[in-house]
Design a protein around this motif. Structure first.
Motif, PDB file in Angstrom:
ATOM      1  N   VAL A 124      -1.529  -1.251  -4.094  1.00 13.43           N
ATOM      2  CA  VAL A 124      -2.643  -0.314  -3.951  1.00 13.43           C
ATOM      3  C   VAL A 124      -2.052   1.082  -3.819  1.00 13.43           C
ATOM      4  O   VAL A 124      -1.135   1.307  -3.016  1.00 13.43           O
TER       5      VAL A 124
ATOM      6  N   VAL B  22     -10.017   1.052   1.682  1.00 11.07           N
ATOM      7  CA  VAL B  22      -9.367  -0.260   1.507  1.00 11.07           C
ATOM      8  C   VAL B  22     -10.125  -1.331   2.268  1.00 11.07           C
ATOM      9  O   VAL B  22     -10.219  -2.478   1.830  1.00 11.07           O
TER      10      VAL B  22
ATOM     11  N   LEU C 255       0.856  -1.176   0.000  1.00 13.56           N
ATOM     12  CA  LEU C 255       0.000   0.000   0.000  1.00 13.56           C
ATOM     13  C   LEU C 255       0.894   1.229   0.000  1.00 13.56           C
ATOM     14  O   LEU C 255       1.614   1.485   0.976  1.00 13.56           O
TER      15      LEU C 255
ATOM     16  N   ALA D 265      -7.098   4.161  -3.475  1.00 17.51           N
ATOM     17  CA  ALA D 265      -7.876   4.494  -2.285  1.00 17.51           C
ATOM     18  C   ALA D 265      -7.492   5.883  -1.814  1.00 17.51           C
ATOM     19  O   ALA D 265      -6.386   6.364  -2.088  1.00 17.51           O
TER      20      ALA D 265
END
Length: 337
Positions: free
Chosen positions: A27, A65, A4, A59
């Protein structure tokens, strides 16, 4: 592992793109116009080896998320002035199987300065530091350019405050599946303090333009000499220029590939896009803090910090102040009894 990227701007976007290009699960986390562009058009990543558009999950915060996976890695790429808010938001995020991100997940601080690791360790149990040598530019929302070749970047990694473990070695292996070097070292902060010294140039180029003339380079050298004196007084180790040169060698060079002139670093880019704040409090300001703690005057870095913050607060573009004026302000401060 799933990565992330919290703060998918220039550096975060480049790291995310290279991880994704190597087949890793990524992500991208962003806000505002960057979030909208990434969600609508994907991440356009421009590099000497080609242009790619990565359509990745995006996101704007932990709620988007949902419950985090147990194999997630949080890579913090926001500017240091935004770290506290990001750490608070993501630290409380729930993780599958119970617990929170702060209690269970690894957090990698891929940022300039040395403060974010200290902030993170107040709440996160597993903190890792990354020394980022990666020339990247935030071109416009959704577009990131990285001109390093043959490697996009060299990213020294280690556990904070020192040491290494199986997790950091696995992260490094994932990074090196693409054109990135990720040496795992037990003394990663020694590399980050050396990068801090290099980043003292950021304020000079942000206020007065990219360092291309002797007057600007000389001012940076004065700031760096002050920084070295402060670190020496504080007993803080840092890598020297020869060690850094040997590590980089010819593995990373700046190669403009589209005719665009070379822009400035992260602080210069913040002023150029009117971000409203810059990270100098954690660069030149770190030297000022340590200087006051250890009795070393830091007038050069104090003036650079003040002028960069003033430029950001007034919305001035990068390079708006003649270098002669900036040097004069420094000299005037030094003459004050």
């Amino acid at each position: 592992m799933r990565y992330l990227i919290i703060g998918a701007g220039a550096v975060g976007g480049a790291i995310g793109a290279r991880l994704a290009g190597a087949g890793q699960d990524v992500v991208l986390v962003a806000r505002g116009r960057q979030y909208e562009a990434l969600r609508e058009r994907g991440l356009r990543f421009e590099a000497p080896d080609g242009v790619r558009v990565h359509r990745l999950p995006v996101a704007d915060g932990p709620e988007a998320v949902g419950t985090l996976r147990a194999d997630d890695v949080l890579v913090l790429c926001v500017k240091t002035q935004d770290s506290a808010a990001a750490l608070a938001a993501w630290g409380a995020a729930p993780v599958e199987g119970g617990g929170t991100a702060a209690g269970r997940l690894p957090l990698v601080c891929a940022q300039n300065g040395v403060e974010s690791e200290r902030l993170a360790l107040r709440t996160f149990q597993r903190v890792y530091a990354m020394c980022v040598w990666l020339p990247a530019t935030f071109v416009e929302p959704g577009v990131v350019r990285a001109a390093g070749a043959p490697l996009t970047g060299i990213l020294h990694l280690g556990r904070y405050p020192a040491g290494s473990d199986a997790t950091v070695r696995e992260i490094a292996a994932d990074l090196e599946r693409g054109p990135l070097a990720a040496p795992v070292v037990d003394d990663v902060m020694r590399w980050k303090y050396a990068k801090l010294l290099a980043n003292l140039a950021n304020a000079v180029e942000a206020v007065s333009g990219v360092l291309t003339d002797e007057e600007g380079i000389a001012l940076f050298r004065r700031a760096r000499a002050e920084g070295e004196a402060v670190l020496d007084a504080a007993g803080i180790a840092y890598t020297g220029p020869e060690e850094e040169k040997k590590e980089r060698a010819d593995r990373i060079r700046f190669e403009p590939f589209d005719g665009a002139p070379r822009g400035g670093g992260s602080t210069w880019q913040s002023l150029e896009r009117g971000a409203g704040s810059v990270e100098v409090d954690y660069l030149n300001g770190e030297i000022g803090l340590l200087g006051r703690l250890h009795g070393v005057p830091t007038p050069v870095n104090d003036v650079l910090q003040e002028h960069a913050n003033e430029a950001a607060g007034q919305g001035r573009p990068a390079g708006a102040t003649p270098i002669a004026d900036l040097v004069a302000a420094v000299d005037a401060r030094i003459r004050v009894p």
